[in-house]
Design a protein around this motif. Structure first.
Motif, mmCIF file in Angstrom:
data_model
loop_
_atom_site.group_PDB
_atom_site.id
_atom_site.type_symbol
_atom_site.label_atom_id
_atom_site.label_comp_id
_atom_site.label_asym_id
_atom_site.label_seq_id
_atom_site.Cartn_x
_atom_site.Cartn_y
_atom_site.Cartn_z
ATOM 1 N N SER A 156 0.834 -1.206 0.000
ATOM 2 C CA SER A 156 0.000 0.000 0.000
ATOM 3 C C SER A 156 0.871 1.260 0.000
ATOM 4 C CB SER A 156 -0.975 0.004 1.182
ATOM 5 O OG SER A 156 -0.317 0.295 2.367
ATOM 6 N N TYR A 157 2.047 1.198 0.630
ATOM 7 C CA TYR A 157 2.960 2.352 0.603
ATOM 8 C C TYR A 157 3.423 2.586 -0.833
ATOM 9 C CZ TYR A 157 3.638 3.064 5.641
ATOM 10 O OH TYR A 157 3.464 3.369 6.974
ATOM 11 N N ILE A 158 3.804 1.488 -1.539
ATOM 12 C CA ILE A 158 4.303 1.654 -2.915
ATOM 13 C C ILE A 158 3.202 2.236 -3.794
ATOM 14 C CG2 ILE A 158 5.144 0.435 -4.969
ATOM 15 C CD1 ILE A 158 6.590 -1.514 -3.023
ATOM 16 N N PRO A 189 6.871 0.732 5.467
ATOM 17 C CA PRO A 189 6.545 1.262 6.806
ATOM 18 C C PRO A 189 7.775 1.338 7.709
ATOM 19 C CG PRO A 189 5.157 -0.644 6.244
ATOM 20 C CD PRO A 189 6.222 -0.566 5.205
ATOM 21 N N THR A 190 7.722 2.186 8.691
ATOM 22 C CA THR A 190 8.771 2.293 9.711
ATOM 23 C C THR A 190 8.905 0.956 10.444
ATOM 24 O OG1 THR A 190 8.314 4.627 9.974
ATOM 25 C CG2 THR A 190 9.378 3.556 11.826
ATOM 26 N N SER A 191 10.150 0.605 10.796
ATOM 27 C CA SER A 191 10.381 -0.693 11.444
ATOM 28 C C SER A 191 9.882 -0.710 12.892
ATOM 29 C CB SER A 191 11.877 -1.026 11.443
ATOM 30 O OG SER A 191 12.554 -0.261 12.426
ATOM 31 N N PHE A 243 1.105 12.995 13.310
ATOM 32 C CA PHE A 243 1.188 13.555 11.955
ATOM 33 C C PHE A 243 1.679 12.456 11.000
ATOM 34 C CE2 PHE A 243 2.800 17.967 13.667
ATOM 35 C CZ PHE A 243 1.518 18.300 14.066
ATOM 36 N N GLY A 244 0.953 12.219 9.918
ATOM 37 C CA GLY A 244 1.412 11.283 8.890
ATOM 38 C C GLY A 244 1.407 9.829 9.324
ATOM 39 N N PRO A 245 0.278 9.346 9.845
ATOM 40 C CA PRO A 245 0.222 7.954 10.324
ATOM 41 C C PRO A 245 0.253 6.907 9.201
ATOM 42 C CG PRO A 245 -1.952 8.965 10.436
ATOM 43 C CD PRO A 245 -0.981 10.065 10.083
ATOM 44 N N ILE A 285 -3.588 12.802 11.896
ATOM 45 C CA ILE A 285 -3.758 13.766 10.799
ATOM 46 C C ILE A 285 -2.977 13.276 9.585
ATOM 47 C CG2 ILE A 285 -3.466 16.169 10.107
ATOM 48 C CD1 ILE A 285 -3.496 16.969 13.071
ATOM 49 N N GLU A 286 -3.695 12.961 8.527
ATOM 50 C CA GLU A 286 -3.075 12.318 7.350
ATOM 51 C C GLU A 286 -3.628 12.953 6.072
ATOM 52 O OE1 GLU A 286 -0.678 9.703 6.596
ATOM 53 O OE2 GLU A 286 -1.264 10.546 4.665
ATOM 54 N N THR A 287 -2.727 13.438 5.200
ATOM 55 C CA THR A 287 -3.170 14.092 3.954
ATOM 56 C C THR A 287 -3.636 13.098 2.891
ATOM 57 O OG1 THR A 287 -0.831 14.172 3.375
ATOM 58 C CG2 THR A 287 -1.844 16.255 4.022
ATOM 59 N N SER A 296 -4.013 18.428 6.448
ATOM 60 C CA SER A 296 -2.568 18.574 6.628
ATOM 61 C C SER A 296 -2.238 18.973 8.072
ATOM 62 C CB SER A 296 -2.041 19.637 5.678
ATOM 63 O OG SER A 296 -0.717 19.981 6.021
ATOM 64 N N ALA A 297 -1.058 18.549 8.506
ATOM 65 C CA ALA A 297 -0.566 18.930 9.841
ATOM 66 C C ALA A 297 -0.476 20.448 9.994
ATOM 67 C CB ALA A 297 0.804 18.295 10.084
ATOM 68 N N GLU A 298 -0.433 21.156 8.890
ATOM 69 C CA GLU A 298 -0.351 22.628 9.005
ATOM 70 C C GLU A 298 -1.621 23.216 9.626
ATOM 71 O OE1 GLU A 298 -0.071 22.430 4.686
ATOM 72 O OE2 GLU A 298 -1.002 24.395 4.636
ATOM 73 N N GLY A 356 9.748 13.134 16.669
ATOM 74 C CA GLY A 356 9.725 13.022 15.210
ATOM 75 C C GLY A 356 10.646 11.903 14.747
ATOM 76 N N TYR A 357 10.383 11.371 13.576
ATOM 77 C CA TYR A 357 11.309 10.404 12.970
ATOM 78 C C TYR A 357 11.408 10.756 11.492
ATOM 79 C CZ TYR A 357 6.760 8.276 12.068
ATOM 80 O OH TYR A 357 5.449 8.090 11.700
ATOM 81 N N GLN A 358 12.659 10.833 11.040
ATOM 82 C CA GLN A 358 12.947 11.249 9.668
ATOM 83 C C GLN A 358 14.180 10.493 9.203
ATOM 84 O OE1 GLN A 358 11.592 15.010 8.275
ATOM 85 N NE2 GLN A 358 10.191 13.466 9.008
HETATM 86 C C1 LIG Z 1 7.219 8.628 5.595
HETATM 87 S S1 LIG Z 1 5.458 8.332 5.663
HETATM 88 C C2 LIG Z 1 5.344 7.720 7.336
HETATM 89 C C3 LIG Z 1 4.199 6.803 7.487
HETATM 90 C C4 LIG Z 1 4.082 6.000 8.782
HETATM 91 N N1 LIG Z 1 3.826 6.845 9.918
HETATM 92 C C5 LIG Z 1 5.280 5.131 9.042
HETATM 93 O O1 LIG Z 1 5.941 5.375 10.054
HETATM 94 O O2 LIG Z 1 5.553 4.228 8.263
HETATM 95 C C6 LIG Z 1 4.820 9.998 5.761
HETATM 96 C C7 LIG Z 1 3.307 10.110 5.872
HETATM 97 O O3 LIG Z 1 2.988 11.484 6.100
HETATM 98 C C8 LIG Z 1 1.873 11.860 5.279
HETATM 99 N N2 LIG Z 1 1.973 13.312 5.094
HETATM 100 C C9 LIG Z 1 2.823 14.000 4.278
HETATM 101 N N3 LIG Z 1 2.669 15.316 4.443
HETATM 102 C C10 LIG Z 1 1.708 15.481 5.409
HETATM 103 C C11 LIG Z 1 1.115 16.622 6.035
HETATM 104 N N4 LIG Z 1 1.485 17.860 5.701
HETATM 105 N N5 LIG Z 1 0.174 16.426 6.977
HETATM 106 C C12 LIG Z 1 -0.202 15.160 7.341
HETATM 107 N N6 LIG Z 1 0.303 14.046 6.763
HETATM 108 C C13 LIG Z 1 1.258 14.201 5.814
HETATM 109 C C14 LIG Z 1 2.064 11.017 4.017
HETATM 110 O O4 LIG Z 1 0.861 10.891 3.276
HETATM 111 C C15 LIG Z 1 2.545 9.704 4.620
HETATM 112 O O5 LIG Z 1 1.477 8.867 4.990
#
Ligand SMILES: C[S@@+](CC[C@H](N)C(=O)[O-])C[C@H]1O[C@@H](n2cnc3c(N)ncnc32)[C@H](O)[C@@H]1O
Length: 182
Positions: free
Chosen positions: A5-7, A21-23, A45-47, A69-71, A93-95, A145-147
């Protein structure tokens, strides 16, 4: 759900920013900083399809709540399948976090958990999200946060006096976990 689903969603929507998905190791690393023994208000944000959300719902007390909150519309729809009254899913959006929290009468939150790709956002939106997050978290709350990059640290430092980072290498690609508070 999961990698497929991510792809699919990544091909249609580059804001998804990940094809996997995140590990569970990263999820555990983030959870270590959350005190699940008390009633909590969490904003996520971004689940995506809920890889973190599911773990939070397992760990949270009955009196806790999550606003996710998910776009991406497909991900938001799949999250609504959780049917847990503690979870509120918002396809925005998280904004808009301040307005979303206010609509639920949440003037303070305990944790904001963020997986959104901050490096894709323009400066104005990035700073709106961080300013509104810092206001909602107050003195006691934590932004987790995780990036995949470490670029978020300097932006977080503009809003939070204490910012720490740690790496999780059991993640593809390795993940930087941020902890920001006052
Ligand atoms: C890197 S994925 C992370 C997904 C999941 N939480 C994980 O850990 O696998 C980023 C997610 O953030 C969502 N996203 C991107 N920009 C966003 C925004 N401004 N507000 C809310 N969600 C957003 C994307 O649609 C996507 O589902």
């Amino acid at each position: 759900m999961g990698t497929l689903s991510y792809i699919k969603n990544f091909l249609k929507d580059r804001q998804v920013a990940s094809i996997t998905p995140t590990s569970r190791f990263t999820i555990e690393r983030v959870c270590r900083h959350i005190d699940f023994d008390r009633d909590l208000r969490i904003i996520e944000f971004g689940p995506a399809d809920g890889v973190f959300t599911k773990v939070f719902l397992e760990k949270l007390t009955p009196g806790s709540g999550i606003i996710a909150i998910e776009t991406n519309g497909d991900f938001a729809r799949s999250l609504r399948n959780y049917e847990d009254e503690r979870l509120s899913v918002v396809n925005q959006s998280a904004e808009d976090v301040r307005e979303i929290a206010a609509a639920r009468n949440w003037d303070r939150v305990d944790y904001i958990i963020s997986g959104i790709p901050f490096s894709f956002l323009n400066k104005e939106i990035k700073h709106k999200i961080l300013q509104e997050s810092a206001d909602l978290l107050g003195e006691q709350g934590l932004f987790l946060g995780y990036q995949t990059s470490s670029h978020l640290k300097s932006h977080l430092q503009e809003y939070f006096p204490k910012v720490e980072t740690e790496m999780e290498y059991l993640n593809i690609p390795p993940m930087c976990v941020y902890r920001a508070g006052k």
